[in-house]
Design an enzyme around this catalytic site. Structure first.
Site, mmCIF file in Angstrom:
data_model
loop_
_atom_site.group_PDB
_atom_site.id
_atom_site.type_symbol
_atom_site.label_atom_id
_atom_site.label_comp_id
_atom_site.label_asym_id
_atom_site.label_seq_id
_atom_site.Cartn_x
_atom_site.Cartn_y
_atom_site.Cartn_z
ATOM 1 N N HIS A 112 1.358 -1.491 0.138
ATOM 2 C CA HIS A 112 -0.136 0.406 -0.108
ATOM 3 C C HIS A 112 0.964 1.172 0.442
ATOM 4 C CE1 HIS A 112 -2.494 3.202 2.404
ATOM 5 N NE2 HIS A 112 -3.443 2.732 1.026
ATOM 6 N N GLU A 115 2.285 1.908 -3.736
ATOM 7 C CA GLU A 115 0.918 2.276 -4.175
ATOM 8 C C GLU A 115 1.306 4.170 -3.938
ATOM 9 O OE1 GLU A 115 -3.076 4.021 -3.778
ATOM 10 O OE2 GLU A 115 -3.162 1.523 -3.040
ATOM 11 N N HIS A 116 0.850 4.296 -2.707
ATOM 12 C CA HIS A 116 0.962 6.438 -2.644
ATOM 13 C C HIS A 116 2.351 6.498 -3.095
ATOM 14 C CE1 HIS A 116 -1.551 6.711 1.242
ATOM 15 N NE2 HIS A 116 -1.823 5.903 0.294
ATOM 16 N N GLU A 192 5.195 10.343 3.342
ATOM 17 C CA GLU A 192 4.474 9.823 3.542
ATOM 18 C C GLU A 192 3.985 8.890 4.589
ATOM 19 O OE1 GLU A 192 1.216 9.435 0.288
ATOM 20 O OE2 GLU A 192 3.007 10.515 0.230
#
Length: 281
Positions: A112, A115-116, A192
């Site tokens: 995940h 993906e960011h 992030e």
């Protein structure tokens, strides 16, 4: 005991039958027929007749003839379909056949996280340049530009204009960067962490607390019970850039990826563009 169990099952079906619609009732009648009609195997075991018909079920769902399907020399697949509504628009997808199930123990949530990071700098789009550029041509983050990570796949979604080949080609270039050119700048990774942690915190609902209890039962002795895509805050906040890049290197492989293009496009021309751009990866 078997006879009693069978009678109880029929009684339950009868009770449901009396309170259901005619359409549902016909479905239940079919179920009862399958329960009643059996055959006997050589060793004397009764086998429902429904088991005999499994060979008639096709192994694969047939492909739509309207979809052009191909595989590049590097193993990447592509799917193209012309659809003129809405006009001058196309939906692009990069599908990666890898998700949280492919994570190592020190990577919980990294699928995940990758993906960011796809939106935080790549080979042809520095840092926030990607989102800024797409928004400048009318692509809205969320409705037209997004991605998701599940247990088994990661999918990047992008809507582009096709009234300008320059804009369409730029959209394909975005997919190219996601497939092979994410930067993973250490500074951007640190930024992030807070975003992903906030997303993890927003999911602390009653449903998630229930999942923690019933997933280990539903998926007993399975990685599905231990690989929720959102991951854990401990790893999200401490994972090194090397560990994040390791997942990208291991699983963002051409033999595990596919490109999909559906929209107001020339299929043959689009196919040639995909071959030229993605085959060299």
């Amino acid at each position: 005991m078997k006879q009693i169990s069978y009678l109880l099952s029929l009684l339950t079906l009868l009770l449901v039958y009396t309170s259901c619609t005619p359409k549902t009732a016909k479905t239940i009648e079919k179920v009862v027929e399958l329960e009643e009609v059996t055959t006997t195997s050589p060793d004397g075991v009764n086998i429902p007749s429904s088991a005999k018909s499994e060979k008639s079920i096709p192994a694969d769902i047939p492909n739509d003839d309207k979809v052009t399907i191909g595989t590049l020399s590097n193993g990447m697949k592509y799917y193209i379909q012309q659809n003129t509504k809405p006009e001058q628009r196309a939906e692009l997808r990069l599908i990666v056949n890898a998700g949280s199930m492919q994570e190592d123990d020190d990577q919980l949530g990294v699928a995940h996280f990758v993906e960011h990071m796809a939106f935080n700098g790549s080979k042809n789009f520095e840092k926030n340049e990607l989102v800024d550029y797409l928004e400048s041509i009318g692509t809205k983050f969320g409705p037209d530009l997004n991605a998701y990570t599940s247990f088994d796949e990661t999918v990047y979604m992008l809507q582009v204009r096709t009234d300008s080949m320059e804009l369409f080609d730029k959209g394909l270039l975005v997919l190219f960067d996601w497939a092979s050119g994410i930067s993973f700048d250490p500074e951007e990774i640190d930024k992030e962490r807070g975003v992903v942690t906030s997303e993890w915190r927003s999911r602390l609902s009653g449903e998630q607390r229930m999942q923690k209890n019933y997933f280990p039962v539903m998926y007993h002795n399975s990685r599905y019970a231990k690989r929720l895509p959102i991951g854990t805050p401990e790893i999200i906040n401490n994972v090194t850039p090397e560990v994040v890049k390791r997942f990208y290197k291991d699983w963002y492989r051409t033999d595990l990826m596919a490109i999909a293009v559906v929209g107001d496009v020339d299929v043959k021309e689009t196919e040639e563009k995909i071959k030229k751009l993605f085959a060299p990866i």
